[in-house]
Write an enzyme that holds these catalytic residues in place. Structure first.
Site, PDB file in Angstrom:
ATOM      1  N   GLU A   1      -3.347  -7.437 -11.964  1.00 29.46           N
ATOM      2  CA  GLU A   1      -4.385  -6.518 -11.505  1.00 29.46           C
ATOM      3  C   GLU A   1      -5.124  -5.966 -12.727  1.00 29.46           C
ATOM      4  O   GLU A   1      -4.849  -4.856 -13.196  1.00 29.46           O
ATOM      5  CB  GLU A   1      -3.768  -5.384 -10.691  1.00 29.46           C
ATOM      6  CG  GLU A   1      -4.778  -4.451 -10.047  1.00 29.46           C
ATOM      7  CD  GLU A   1      -4.127  -3.319  -9.273  1.00 29.46           C
ATOM      8  OE1 GLU A   1      -4.821  -2.681  -8.473  1.00 29.46           O
ATOM      9  OE2 GLU A   1      -2.919  -3.056  -9.480  1.00 29.46           O
TER      10      GLU A   1
ATOM     11  N   ASP B   1      -1.101   1.249   1.981  1.00 36.36           N
ATOM     12  CA  ASP B   1      -0.161   1.138   0.863  1.00 36.36           C
ATOM     13  C   ASP B   1       1.257   1.305   1.390  1.00 36.36           C
ATOM     14  O   ASP B   1       1.695   0.546   2.245  1.00 36.36           O
ATOM     15  CB  ASP B   1      -0.525   2.167  -0.206  1.00 36.36           C
ATOM     16  CG  ASP B   1      -0.052   1.779  -1.601  1.00 36.36           C
ATOM     17  OD1 ASP B   1       1.124   1.394  -1.747  1.00 36.36           O
ATOM     18  OD2 ASP B   1      -0.845   1.877  -2.551  1.00 36.36           O
TER      19      ASP B   1
ATOM     20  N   GLU C   1       5.062   5.996  -7.171  1.00 36.20           N
ATOM     21  CA  GLU C   1       5.365   5.069  -6.059  1.00 36.20           C
ATOM     22  C   GLU C   1       6.836   5.172  -5.668  1.00 36.20           C
ATOM     23  O   GLU C   1       7.619   5.891  -6.287  1.00 36.20           O
ATOM     24  CB  GLU C   1       5.059   3.618  -6.459  1.00 36.20           C
ATOM     25  CG  GLU C   1       3.848   3.018  -5.780  1.00 36.20           C
ATOM     26  CD  GLU C   1       4.078   2.646  -4.322  1.00 36.20           C
ATOM     27  OE1 GLU C   1       5.149   2.970  -3.765  1.00 36.20           O
ATOM     28  OE2 GLU C   1       3.160   2.042  -3.718  1.00 36.20           O
TER      29      GLU C   1
END
Length: 701
Positions: A521, A606, A408
């Site tokens: 999550e 995203d 990321e």
């Protein structure tokens, strides 16, 4: 020619200054008769320019302060432009009088290796004493250059005798505007839809609508009038910065003026030379302005007043950034005189020429097929046409990193020409150097790391996230762990949010950090909803909360005029827009810019990035693609399939900012899955996308 001068001069900005304090103006080259056509080659970190009536192409290397020159054809004709040819080392397109030619030069020798003329303009009677003047490549690589009439005396020329031309990839010359007196400055708006242009003796800068695909201009009108604004001197060359502000050198005015996209004068930069000819941004951060000047027709009084006249100057401290020089895209494989045939009658000539063209085209097609399909040893006669068409139009995708669990936060550091990114659950920060293909991984203790951004002006200092904390780390980019970690802020410390963590984050164009949080999550995309928030961290390390009730805070990008902030909360399946106040750091008027479900886009939005045309590139998590969308009308423009299911984020990079770096994840995958999908979790380098972006913005603390 007088000896080389190298002097630094502090020049105070005028009352309409763009930044506080003083700029620095430094002469970096020896003098010229007419210095012109500055072109910054960002990959080499060198400046190319010409001395028109010295018939020279020059090269200046800032790191060594070395200046080299090559004389073109013994100085017989003026040379007004030099632009590198894309993908061809030591190849340049130059002008020689009315001709365009390919120059082969190693940048060091005083004589060229070769010169090949490829086109001639203004070959009609009454125009053969014209010459080419300023020229530049548009964002697609098409060359634009114009001519001017013959000189009759100091400052006197044959008027309305020139024209503006373009040269396409296949060497086709097209005439666009006639009755030009002195064709000069060219530049394109940040979104590539406008072309700015100067015919010097109109005392105006004009603007035209520009079609980058067709290479056509229309609707010519006045953008900025020198006389109406009381500007001393004539408009000459020009350039544009990342905020759309235009920089106009004033020939006979000892200055460069800066005009905003609305045509308002916002700055005057004094230059210690009377005849200022052209400008280009350069330097490692593209925040230096190179300014060429001239000494043609100077008298003793002017020479005494402006001893640095004719030098090229470097201007720093402008609080502005520009773009790298655009190389020319041209097919060098087209042989000169390819249609030359023995003497034949008309009935024979046509089929002979067509046959030659077809044979040549087939050679090019075969080369392309073999490049795209290296497993093809023979000509692929039975290759389906749809596959051939798609393969030749598709971008090239290359895996450049080792596998991450959740890659990321890609950030392109343009000065170092390196990519920084993270692996969130493994608490890793990573650095990838395209030049060496080396990847360095460092481990951070204390929790998941979702972002890494360099800190402006502080070497080896980065802002990262650790869980719900923001921290400053000191890392040399080589070691396996940082030498220091200092936590500076904490969010979501309220009851019920202790398991939250930061997710995506990015600095806005002013250097203010924006980053958001998400709830726990336990499974992929099974996120506790409405648990996170969107925050900013401003100079002085002040945290502000802007939006609450966020499920999975993700992509951020800002419009080209900095008036809109685009934002993604992934579980809404939307790209949203806010009105953005860059000075106050406030957002308002939240609305939908692009809806995944309405457009039937597979996956979840995203991370994202914006290109120089104002279009958004959005990573599709669980969608195996990156899409390009137009946020002004909510339309899907393009899809780039990726060899990984979970695509997480994107950023532009590379020497010309025309490469897309794409991170991905391998979460929730078994070892068998990983064997079946070996590219999952890799970071990819995508080339051939036909778009350019911006360097990563460092954080200012």
């Amino acid at each position: 020619m007088r000896s080389f001068l190298h002097i630094a001069i502090g020049v105070l900005l005028t009352p309409v200054a763009m930044a506080e304090g003083a700029v620095k103006v430094e002469a970096v080259t020896s003098s010229t008769v007419i210095g012109e056509g500055p072109h910054w080659d960002h990959e080499q970190q060198v400046l190319y320019f010409v001395d028109i009536f010295g018939s020279q192409v020059r090269r200046y290397v800032p790191s060594t302060k070395q200046e080299t020159k090559v004389l073109i054809e013994g100085g017989s004709k003026p040379v007004s432009l030099v632009v590198p040819v894309m993908g061809q080392k030591n190849k340049f397109i130059i002008s020689i009088g009315r001709d365009l030619a390919i120059l082969t030069w190693d940048g060091l020798s005083s004589t060229p290796t070769s010169i090949e003329r490829i086109a001639t303009v203004d070959d009609e009677e009454g125009r053969r004493e014209n010459r080419l003047n300023d020229g530049k490549a548009d964002p697609t690589g098409r060359l634009w250059a114009g001519t001017m009439g013959a000189k009759k005396g100091p400052g006197q020329f044959v008027m309305n005798n020139g024209a503006l031309f373009s040269l396409s990839k296949n060497r086709t010359v097209t005439s666009h505007v006639q009755e030009i007196s002195c064709s000069n400055g060219l530049t394109w708006s940040v979104d590539g839809r406008l072309m700015y242009y100067t015919d010097t003796f109109t005392w105006r800068v004009d603007v035209m609508d520009f079609d980058p695909e067709k290479g056509e201009v229309s609707n010519r009108r006045t953008f900025f009038d020198f006389k109406a604004n009381g500007i001393e001197g004539h408009p000459d060359g020009m350039t544009i910065d990342t905020k759309g502000r235009l920089y106009f050198p004033c020939f006979g005015g000892s200055q460069v003026i800066v005009v905003d996209p609305n045509g308002k004068l916002v700055n005057k930069i004094p230059i210690p030379a009377f005849r200022v000819t052209s400008v280009a941004f350069g330097g490692k951060n593209l925040d230096e302005l190179y300014v060429t000047t001239a000494t043609e027709d100077v008298d003793d009084e002017e020479r005494e007043k402006y001893p640095l006249g004719g030098c090229t100057f470097r201007v720093t401290g402008l609080d502005a950034k520009g773009f790298p020089g655009q190389p020319v895209v041209i097919d060098l494989s087209i042989a000169t005189g390819i249609f030359s045939q023995p003497s034949v009658n008309a009935k024979q000539a046509f089929p002979n020429a067509v046959s030659t063209l077809l044979r040549f085209a087939l050679v090019l097609i075969r080369k392309e097929i073999l490049r795209r399909f290296p497993f093809c040893k023979e000509k692929p006669k039975n290759l389906p046409q749809n596959i051939l068409k798609e393969s030749m139009a598709s971008p090239n995708i290359e895996c450049i990193s080792s596998r991450a669990t959740c890659g990321e936060g890609p950030h392109w550091e343009h000065t170092e020409q390196v990519l920084y990114f993270v692996d969130i659950p493994n608490s890793e920060i990573r650095k990838y150097n395209p030049a060496t293909k080396e990847e360095v991984i460092a481990k951070i203790e204390g929790g998941p790391v979702s972002l890494i951004i360099p800190i402006e002006g502080q070497k080896n200092k980065f802002l990262i996230s650790i869980g719900c904390d923001l921290a400053i780390i000191t890392w040399d980019g080589v070691s396996s762990k940082p030498s220091n970690v200092e936590r500076i802020a904490n969010v979501d410390h309220e009851e019920g949010k202790c398991e939250n963590r930061f997710n995506d984050g990015k600095a806005d164009p002013s250097g203010r950090l924006w980053a958001g949080t998400m709830g726990p999550e336990p499974e992929v995309l099974k996120i506790t909803p409405n648990q996170g928030s969107l925050f900013s961290l401003s100079k002085g390390k002040k945290i502000a909360t802007h939006v609450s009730g966020i499920s999975c805070s993700n992509g951020l990008a800002w419009s080209l005029d900095n008036k809109i902030m685009y934002y993604i909360d992934s579980l809404t399946y939307k790209v949203e827009a806010f009105d953005f106040d860059i000075e106050k750091g406030h957002i308002s008027n939240r609305r939908t810019a692009f809806d995944f479900k309405c457009n039937n886009v597979e996956g979840v939005p995203d991370g994202m990035a914006i290109d120089t045309e104002g279009k958004l590139w959005v990573a599709c998590f669980n969608g195996s693609q990156v899409i390009r969308v137009d946020p002004s009308n909510g339309k899907l423009l393009k899809s780039v399939p990726m060899p990984a299911q979970y695509i997480t984020s994107v950023t532009f990079g590379g020497p010309n900012l025309d490469e897309l770096f794409v991170t991905s994840a391998s979460v929730n995958m078994t070892e068998e899955d990983k064997k079946a999908k070996p590219a999952a979790g890799c970071t990819f380098r995508v080339t051939g996308i036909g778009a350019k972006g911006f360097p990563g913005q460092p954080v200012i603390l």
